[in-house]
Structures are given as structure tokens and as C-alpha cells.
Design an enzyme around this catalytic site. Sequence first.
Site, PDB file in Angstrom:
ATOM      1  N   HIS A 215       0.833  -1.210   0.070  1.00 15.25           N
ATOM      2  CA  HIS A 215      -0.108   0.142   0.047  1.00 15.25           C
ATOM      3  C   HIS A 215       0.907   1.402   0.012  1.00 15.25           C
ATOM      4  O   HIS A 215       0.226   2.440   0.159  1.00 15.25           O
ATOM      5  CB  HIS A 215      -1.053  -0.202   1.434  1.00 15.25           C
ATOM      6  CG  HIS A 215      -2.024   0.986   1.295  1.00 15.25           C
ATOM      7  ND1 HIS A 215      -2.215   1.945   2.273  1.00 15.25           N
ATOM      8  CD2 HIS A 215      -3.198   0.965   0.628  1.00 15.25           C
ATOM      9  CE1 HIS A 215      -3.257   2.599   1.996  1.00 15.25           C
ATOM     10  NE2 HIS A 215      -3.802   2.088   0.888  1.00 15.25           N
ATOM     11  N   LYS A 217       3.334   4.320  -1.085  1.00 13.17           N
ATOM     12  CA  LYS A 217       3.504   5.430  -2.436  1.00 13.17           C
ATOM     13  C   LYS A 217       4.696   6.006  -2.203  1.00 13.17           C
ATOM     14  O   LYS A 217       4.869   7.009  -1.298  1.00 13.17           O
ATOM     15  CB  LYS A 217       2.177   6.195  -2.400  1.00 13.17           C
ATOM     16  CG  LYS A 217       0.808   5.747  -2.478  1.00 13.17           C
ATOM     17  CD  LYS A 217       0.226   5.398  -1.186  1.00 13.17           C
ATOM     18  CE  LYS A 217      -1.264   4.962  -1.476  1.00 13.17           C
ATOM     19  NZ  LYS A 217      -1.719   4.414  -0.422  1.00 13.17           N
ATOM     20  N   ASP A 222      16.582  10.485  -8.990  1.00 12.88           N
ATOM     21  CA  ASP A 222      18.127  10.882  -9.060  1.00 12.88           C
ATOM     22  C   ASP A 222      18.709  10.809  -7.687  1.00 12.88           C
ATOM     23  O   ASP A 222      19.799  11.664  -7.379  1.00 12.88           O
ATOM     24  CB  ASP A 222      18.349  12.198  -9.638  1.00 12.88           C
ATOM     25  CG  ASP A 222      18.008  12.089 -11.250  1.00 12.88           C
ATOM     26  OD1 ASP A 222      17.993  10.953 -11.813  1.00 12.88           O
ATOM     27  OD2 ASP A 222      17.819  13.313 -11.928  1.00 12.88           O
ATOM     28  N   HIS A 394      -8.949  11.388   2.170  1.00  8.81           N
ATOM     29  CA  HIS A 394      -8.084  10.295   1.845  1.00  8.81           C
ATOM     30  C   HIS A 394      -6.777  10.640   2.554  1.00  8.81           C
ATOM     31  O   HIS A 394      -5.836   9.685   2.669  1.00  8.81           O
ATOM     32  CB  HIS A 394      -7.930  10.223   0.239  1.00  8.81           C
ATOM     33  CG  HIS A 394      -7.126   8.726   0.368  1.00  8.81           C
ATOM     34  ND1 HIS A 394      -5.952   8.469  -0.154  1.00  8.81           N
ATOM     35  CD2 HIS A 394      -8.018   7.520   0.289  1.00  8.81           C
ATOM     36  CE1 HIS A 394      -5.778   7.069  -0.366  1.00  8.81           C
ATOM     37  NE2 HIS A 394      -6.912   6.628   0.076  1.00  8.81           N
ATOM     38  N   LYS A 396      -3.763  10.846   5.401  1.00 13.11           N
ATOM     39  CA  LYS A 396      -3.518  10.228   6.565  1.00 13.11           C
ATOM     40  C   LYS A 396      -2.269  10.770   7.318  1.00 13.11           C
ATOM     41  O   LYS A 396      -1.192  10.747   6.929  1.00 13.11           O
ATOM     42  CB  LYS A 396      -2.897   8.834   5.949  1.00 13.11           C
ATOM     43  CG  LYS A 396      -4.016   8.067   5.044  1.00 13.11           C
ATOM     44  CD  LYS A 396      -3.021   7.485   3.985  1.00 13.11           C
ATOM     45  CE  LYS A 396      -3.829   7.067   2.789  1.00 13.11           C
ATOM     46  NZ  LYS A 396      -5.204   6.453   3.016  1.00 13.11           N
ATOM     47  N   ASP A 401       0.714  17.822  19.402  1.00 12.62           N
ATOM     48  CA  ASP A 401       1.106  19.152  20.168  1.00 12.62           C
ATOM     49  C   ASP A 401       1.757  20.112  19.142  1.00 12.62           C
ATOM     50  O   ASP A 401       2.498  21.242  19.508  1.00 12.62           O
ATOM     51  CB  ASP A 401       2.240  18.805  21.366  1.00 12.62           C
ATOM     52  CG  ASP A 401       1.870  18.033  22.082  1.00 12.62           C
ATOM     53  OD1 ASP A 401       0.538  18.183  22.530  1.00 12.62           O
ATOM     54  OD2 ASP A 401       2.421  17.533  23.131  1.00 12.62           O
TER      55      ASP A 401
END
Length: 476
Positions: A215, A217, A222, A394, A396, A401
Site C-alpha cells: 500500500h 506510495k 536521481d 483520504h 493520513k 502538540d
Amino acid sequence: MWTILLSILYTLFVVGVVVVILTGGDDIYRMFSWLMVVLFIPVVGIILYLLFGRPATTMELIPKGFLEDINRMPMQHADTELHERLLEDSYYGSIAKLLYNSDDRTVLAASSMEVLTVGKDKYQRLFEDISAAEHEIHMMYYIIASDELGVKLRDLLARKAREGVKVRVVYDGLGSFWSDVKGFWRPLRRAGGQVYAFMPIRLPFFDLRINYRNHRKVVVIDQRIGYLGGMNVAQYYTEGNELGQWRDTHFRIEGSAVAGLQRVFLVDWASAVHKRFDLEPFFAQIDRGAPYESPIAMQFLTNGPQAHWQTLEQALVKACSIAHEEILIQTPYFLPPAGLQLSLCSAALRGVRVCLMIPARGDSLLTQRASDSYLTQLLQAGVEVRRYAGGFLHSKILVVDRQFVGIGSANMDFRSLEINLEVMAFVYDEQKARVLGKTFDEDLTACYQLSLDEWSQRSLWRRILEAIARLFSPLL
């Protein structure tokens, strides 16, 4: 005769599966959920367990020794002074030590970090970086759709491959299943790009590996630029869909910390190509412990079948425990393991402001009803629950604090925290935490707040549906 024989064999098989569940080391709630499925859904329950319930701890995606070699590589790029200073810090130290000891994650330094919260901005920036690439492009996404955006990305990668740039792509065999079967990647492969599916699904309803998905991404360009976050590659990030405009969070970094993302990609790459390779060239151009003027300290933590600890869950629980004033959370799917649920309630009960932002409308009715079943306890503890109605949330992120941030691909659910291959970065930088805190505050304007009184008035049938859906939480 045959009916009796099959019944005996099926009964013995069920008993065997029950024994495996009881001795598998799962927490009691997950164990109970699977027992209910196996015992009360004949045949189908067994199939579901074989596909989605088997422990992943015995899976070896790549040889253990080679995995350890890859994991050690970022250590050569750490600013030792920064690493030691953070581990001894009175505030950050306890969580930084946890991640270092449980997942062997050295503190790395980024020279810059750019937060991207709009899909069009992220893809424009990414395509600019890809266009400027001179040596190599590494890319891993759960979903790369064969839509207009996906085609644009593929064609750009093919052009760079023809120019002599080394292009390596890993996509998840389930998340990008339809792109795979349509021959979507043929132009890139013909141009010289290397493209592999992670655990390709050949027989979707019979492949026992279907449960273990990548899952993550991650993009590394370079050995200089890295991307990480929650956005996949799909047109709905720029144009929206029936759920509205998609709201997500990604970030772009430069500096020594790129070594952490390179490590994550190479683990995926080794799993996909099924062979060893020389690691040194993949880290040769990354800064080695460069003492930046204003370093942004971060640790990259991962989980998956070969992880010894549930590092992501441990990190989230620890983050809740050290919060003094505020915990801000955005997640599209909220089905927390018991430890995380208790940590959030405990933080709220001791006076910490805990604000959970989840979608007003989800992309799965069963998942949303299961998620709803956790809200009553949160509301009773004083947690603010906000429903985002400005599209589909979507994103996450975790902001504690307004001092440090957790951001990456992991949702706050059983699947992300215990099954999937995920990656998160914990960023120890007050400025970046305040930026993401401000973004959270802006998102609140598109939310409505649930009250305990209002929530308590939902119908009995709604509560029954939530209770039934909750039994499937470890499966969703």
C-alpha cells in the site's frame, strides 16, 4: 455415502482451522472475529480465512540477510550528531528511541520538505521532477490507474527511458490489477523501463497471497528527491468523482533523508524482481550526513510480513501517550486495534484535546458502518469527532502538540497497521507540524461535529448493523 464422507472431512478441516486461529498469536478480538466467520458462515468463511486471515509472520518476501543489508544502508547517510541529539531530547526522545529500537530506524535529515495537499499541485510537481530527471526514477504506488493521468505518467516515464534514464516501477498486483491485465505497461517496457507487479494476482479468488498488499506510495528521483504520502495515481485526485473532490496529503523532500525512501523502494524492488543486486550504486549520490543549516529530522518506519514488531501501531500508541496538549488525526478509514482506541480515549480523559477527522461519506458502506461502531466510546471519552463533507477525505496524518507529525500511506485500521506493507515518516520539526496543524484547522471549516447526544439517538437497526460490521473489522 459421499455426503457423509464430505461432511466428516469438512468438520475435520474446520476443527483444524479453529486450532490454527486459537494458536496463531492474534489478539483476542481478531481471534474472535475469525472464529465467528469460520463457524457461522459455512464454506465461505473457510475461504475467507484462507485468503485473508492467515498469519503473515512466516512469509519471506526476500531473503532475511539481504533485507538486513538494505535496511542498514541509510545509516551511512545519517547526521550522527542530529541522531544522538534527538534520541536524548526530553520531548522527542522517547518516541525516537522506540522507532530506533523496534524498527532500527536511524534519524535522517532532510534539507527541505514541501507539503502538498492538492492533487493537481502534487502531480504537477512530480511531473516536473520526472521531466528533469537525469539518471534514475524509482516509483512505487498501490494504484496506478489506466486513466488519463495514468497514461500521462506512463508516457512521460517511457520518454525518459528512451532518453537513457533508468526507470524502475513497482505497482501492487491487486491495487493496479486492471491496469496490469489491459497491457497498460507495454509502452514503458518497450521503451526500456523496468516494470514489475508486487505479488501479481493471476487467479483473484484463489490466490492465497491476495491479502498481503503493498500500500506504499514512494518515489525517488536521481537519489536527490523523494515523495511520500497518501496519494495514488488516479484521475479522481485532480477531477474528483461521485464522492466529490479527493483531499489528501503528500510531501516532497530533498537531502540525506532520501536514503530512507530509497531503502523502502529497494525492499519492494527486491521483492518484485526476486533477486539480489549491488546496493552501493543506489545510494552513491545521496548526501552522507550533511550538516544542513536547518535540518528537518525524520524517521521512516515500515511494517509488513517480515517485520518483527507492529511498529506503526506502536508508534501511534506512543505518540498518543506523550501528547501534552493536542492530537490531530485525519484518516479515511478508522477501525483501530484495541490498543490504539484505548490510547486515544486515555489521552482525551487526561485533558488532551483529541480531534479525529474522518469522511462524512465513505467509499464502502460496510467499512463506514464498522468505523461508526468505534465512535461512541471516543465521544464518551471527550474526543472531538469531525465528519469531513468537502469531498472524500483520504489524508493520513497525525499532528501531536503541533510539535511533530506522522504522515504516510497507513490508515488507522487493522489492515494498514497489521497486514499491509506501509510506510510512514515521523517528522520532528515544529515548523512543519504547525503548517500541517494550520491545514487541519482549514479542513475543519468543511466539517460538521458529532455530539454524543446526537449520536446516541441513532436507530436500533443502525446500531445492530454497526455491531455486525464491527465483527469484520480485522478483515476490512
